[in-house]
Design a protein around this motif. Sequence first.
Motif, PDB file in Angstrom:
ATOM      1  N   ILE B 326       6.404 -11.792  -7.028  1.00 51.15           N
ATOM      2  CA  ILE B 326       5.123 -12.501  -6.927  1.00 51.15           C
ATOM      3  C   ILE B 326       4.335 -12.306  -8.228  1.00 51.15           C
ATOM      4  O   ILE B 326       3.807 -13.273  -8.797  1.00 51.15           O
ATOM      5  CB  ILE B 326       4.326 -12.005  -5.708  1.00 51.15           C
ATOM      6  N   THR B 327       4.312 -11.080  -8.711  1.00 51.95           N
ATOM      7  CA  THR B 327       3.618 -10.819  -9.977  1.00 51.95           C
ATOM      8  C   THR B 327       4.240 -11.641 -11.102  1.00 51.95           C
ATOM      9  O   THR B 327       3.538 -12.232 -11.918  1.00 51.95           O
ATOM     10  CB  THR B 327       3.739  -9.328 -10.351  1.00 51.95           C
ATOM     11  N   MET B 328       5.565 -11.660 -11.110  1.00 52.76           N
ATOM     12  CA  MET B 328       6.237 -12.377 -12.193  1.00 52.76           C
ATOM     13  C   MET B 328       5.968 -13.871 -12.122  1.00 52.76           C
ATOM     14  O   MET B 328       5.944 -14.546 -13.142  1.00 52.76           O
ATOM     15  CB  MET B 328       7.747 -12.115 -12.146  1.00 52.76           C
ATOM     16  N   HIS B 329       5.767 -14.395 -10.927  1.00 56.76           N
ATOM     17  CA  HIS B 329       5.457 -15.816 -10.827  1.00 56.76           C
ATOM     18  C   HIS B 329       4.124 -16.106 -11.513  1.00 56.76           C
ATOM     19  O   HIS B 329       3.971 -17.110 -12.197  1.00 56.76           O
ATOM     20  CB  HIS B 329       5.399 -16.245  -9.360  1.00 56.76           C
ATOM     21  N   PHE B 330       3.176 -15.188 -11.332  1.00 56.31           N
ATOM     22  CA  PHE B 330       1.890 -15.370 -12.007  1.00 56.31           C
ATOM     23  C   PHE B 330       2.102 -15.369 -13.521  1.00 56.31           C
ATOM     24  O   PHE B 330       1.604 -16.233 -14.235  1.00 56.31           O
ATOM     25  CB  PHE B 330       0.912 -14.259 -11.594  1.00 56.31           C
ATOM     26  N   PHE B 331       2.889 -14.389 -14.000  1.00 55.91           N
ATOM     27  CA  PHE B 331       3.129 -14.315 -15.443  1.00 55.91           C
ATOM     28  C   PHE B 331       3.860 -15.554 -15.950  1.00 55.91           C
ATOM     29  O   PHE B 331       3.604 -16.032 -17.042  1.00 55.91           O
ATOM     30  CB  PHE B 331       3.923 -13.057 -15.790  1.00 55.91           C
TER      31      PHE B 331
END
Lengths: 462, 393, 230, 174
Positions: B326-331
């Motif tokens: 999920i964090t990586m999707h933001f990035f």
Amino acid sequence: MNRVITEDPSKRTPLILGGHDFKGISDLVVKPIEAKAPKWWHIALAFSFSLLMLLLSMIGFLIWEGVGVWGLNNPVSWGFAIVNFVFWVGIGHAGTLISAILFLFRQKWRTSVNRFAEAMTIFAVICALVFPGIHVGRVWVAYFMFPIPNQMSVWPNFRSPLLWDVFAVSTYFTVSLLFWYVGLIPDLAVLRDRAKTKIKKVVYGIFAMGWTGGNRAWQNYERAYLLLAALAAPLVLSVHSIVSFDFAVSQVPGWHTTIFPPYFVAGAIFSGFAMVVTLMILARQLFGMKDIMTMHHLECMNKIILATGTMVGYAYGMEFFTAWYSGNEYEAFAFVNRAFGPYAWAYWIMVSCNVLFPQLFWFKKVRTSIPAMFVISIIVNIGMWFERFVITVTSLSRDFLPSSWGYYSPTWVDLCTFLGSFGLFFTLFLLFLKFLPMIAISEVKGVMPEAHAHDHEAKEGH
Amino acid sequence: MAEVNKLNGFLEKRFPKIALVVGIIGICGAIILGREDSTQFFYSYLVSYLFFLTISLGALFFVIIQHLTRAGWSVGLRRIPEHLMANLSLMAVLFIPILLGLHDLYHWSDTAEVLHDALLLKKAPFLNVPFFIVRAVLYFASWIWLARFFFKNSTDQDKSGDKGLTLSMQKVSAVAILIYALTQTFSAIDWIMSLTPHWFSTMIGVYIFAGGILTSICTISLIALLLRRFGYLRETINVEHYHDLGKLIFGFVIFWAYIGFSQYFLIWYANIPEETEWYLHHISGNWNTFAIFIIVFHFVVPFFLFASRHAKRNLKLHTGVVLLLITMHFFELYWVVMPNFSHHGIHVSSLDFLCFLGIFGIYTSVLFFRMGKFSLYPLKDPRLKESQDFINH
Amino acid sequence: MNWDGLMEKKDISNEEELFLFPKWTNGVPLILALSAVIGLCTVVFVFWYWFSPKNFNIGFAPEQPIEYSHELHAGQLGIDCRYCHVNVDKGPAATLPSTEICMNCHSVVKTNSKEILKIRESFSEGKKIEWEQIHRLPGYSYFDHSQHVNSGVSCVSCHGRVDLMERVYQVEPLSMGWCLECHRNPAKNIRPKKYVTDLSWKTENPEQLGKELIKKYHINPREDCSACHR
Amino acid sequence: MAISVIGEFKDPTELLKAAKQTRKAGYEAFDAHSPFPIHGMDDAMGLKGSILGWVVLCGGLTGCVAGFGLQAWVATEAYPLVISGKPLFSYQAFVPVTFEVTVLFSAFAAVFGMFGLNKLPQLYNRLFKHKSFSKKATSHGFFISIDSELSDDEVSIVEFLKSIGATNVSGVKE
């Protein structure tokens, strides 16, 4: 509410009809192998075999005379060979999809069709492999394509999409063959144990490898099958993606578009499913497999044809929109030329066969009518062949320089070679129907309700 | 089954309120600070907005596809994506700031500039402000209609237990998927691809979809795990379902990488100036390092972690991977959007955090507020039993 | 042919007869697998190593229509290569000497020798001498003698010490890999242009000298396909 | 002399029960034969999970390294040619083949690993000497086979199998 409830969603459609027990399933599936081949089979084999001979003589003629006997010339230097190659590889994809991806998605209805479809995959890939093999001009140096040490100190160019094809298609063929064979082992053991003659005992026995159905073996076997499925699923995507790279890494307008990889994959599945439906309708009718290959199975297949057909339609639309949106005049021209240029006839055959006709499957009546689906599945196959033709030929015939524009038409050798490849395909397929079980016996048994052991003691390990 | 099917206590009462306060603080802070640099504000806002929009859109797709395939295994957890997709109405409201910032975000909206740009002039029939707004209205109208339809039928079934509702949802799902495909694609073109108006790629719709659906499934898993921590849905969603969600996540990690790589690869290989422009911007300066960081943590690490059956079934590890993705999707969205603004490298702004916090607070608040009002799982779905009995073989 | 009918005689459906593979069959698969692997490797090795010009062509010394001795002419008498092979520094082909060139000397020297009679015959009747070709390049390749000779590549690099050969034979494989080896790393085969035909010429550090000459002569051997396959 | 004793059971449920009892009775060298895999049998027989996954992982990693290594070596060392202006070490272009070789090696590892773990092919197997077994085991029969190194055990194993409800019980010698 007054809604009429047509089906009960809490119940699943049974996968096997006719109330067969385990032995009954074995008897039913093995019957065509044990019984004498029917007359139509002999006739069909003779016909296919003569087409195969046509293929072989065309290849011989080609090697003897040179590639000039084909219709290839500047500017269209890619014609029937690549079109047929992509067509056959595409057909092959349905088999892997049914065996691998539907397996991973736990679509149990696949068990009735997967053997059949996998066989189709292998034979289609063999047909596909013929074309790059013979189009290289000097066939006897075809080994140049593989990284084998040689006195010329020459190595293949790994930055070429055509070499990726070599690796992709040969890996695909090998893995499909392994997958198919692993699936066959328990069924070959059935044939071995039922065989009445010594020669059959020996031949089936060798290929069954001494399978005893012990659970210690089943455990590793099931894991191997799962892993192969997990490997084959991305493999099948990669293969047609790489085939699409043949076109898409170039700068030719109409070839270079980023949606090509998933678009080719969808198209491949689409055409392959159509071919499976065509063959399945015939086989279930002629061999009396209607209890295992039920209408429910055919309907599921038709739904997938509808879905993938619509995806292909989406890709056609996106290409057109982006060609306009790009503001690039070459890009825009390539697509206008497809629809209204000299090959407009092929383009409209493609659109109507691939996008319009499958839409009839929205209606349950059509989806469950044998004649309708038979006709539509053949139409889809025609359409998908034309898709490859349109992509290959229209873009090449009109490139950046109007002075070099041309019009490609195949010669009689092209046509006969293509026709002959069907001979190869059907010869292999008919032999398969006669000598190997066309349905995965052990897998079908595994999805029957009787196959589940009722464990009355407390659940362990959950 | 004695499963509690309603939220109560902290998650029902206080949590939405706390989230709302956080959200309002975030938004207000962003607005106050953003007055200094409106362009930065709108870009930061767009990234966070797209992040939550893709989650809701992915959830909508998830629900539709479950009905389309008559899935049984997922029934017990279906209410979570239903709530996520119901937030699309909220996303429509949150879209208004983007309309206000059109001129800061989208170069093509400047009519004076367009007159001097032959390419943009050609595209003007599509890329112009009125048509842009019309399209946006159309997208939201269809999404909200679809989300409401599936949400309402599903929650109605909780009361009536009418099996016909399942059938009618199945019927609509086929058409829904068509509408979804078109609106999702064109919204990606409008809101993401047109940030670089000269650039074009036929794949962009699929690319944004791949990231969105992946993150959406991760979010479903994360919310289920959160509820589990608070003692809800411990039986309805058991380890078998997490295993299955894990498989889907694993599959979509590969799919995302496949689509992302194909797009990059074809553009890299053909090396045509009008296309390479985009990637050159996105790998200039330390954006390149950032891109590698995304490849490693959006693909390589989750791929190896989730390849094993054990990892998918170990709920602690599962939570970790899901959070990472999920964090990586933001990035990833940050990497897609931001190089259009800060051309030469990453420029971290407090607005990035505040905008995220703002939308996050409001989104979560509305989500849990609505969750408190309905059963946590489809109580009377005819396939609920199948879902509960489900075992991964 | 009906295979089923043929096999009917060996019907083993009989309860008493149970077909079993003999026990030794369990060992067969391992042997088959091993021999397949070893066999495949052997085939590749044999074709790659054994069936190469290195083994087939080196030492090829056909009998010539005239027993001409390079050892005598180029070695003992010290005639420069270019005296007979006139075109070697001017064009792609080195050219075989015409009968007239032989007759320059042999109209007076050793006119009665049996071998020389053949030359006289050729000269008087205008019939060419059918020399056997020794050095044959791989198919579809283009080679220019002058380009090499004028860059300081000596005859000896490809043809060996012809000045010591009674009858000429092939000393290098002349395969594509062999050509490429030098094109990639030519330094040790480059010498000052004036020593190109001096087959016995030696220097202390040929590699070093070669490197300097490469700079001086602006030598940049091509490695792409169209360098030779044009 | 090594022997095996084979007994037949009615259906998957019976076989599962029998496997549990056999395990409980302390037999270790036994197997449950069925025409298709039966779910829950691994637990019933007390089998640990298959290690095939690790074999395939090793195969895959080997393939990945070999595939990429081959291409990198060929492009930069063995036959360095500049083609269409791409750098010699164009790792992007090596991805497709690396992927294919990885899959190929993994698939080989899966299939041949499975053969190895199952000791296949094994054309001769004393179990086939049992009549009922050799006719039905792969089609519609459910069997338990218990191996023993001592032929003296035959009687006690036969007794045991009969006691848990087996029919057609008999022993086969090497």
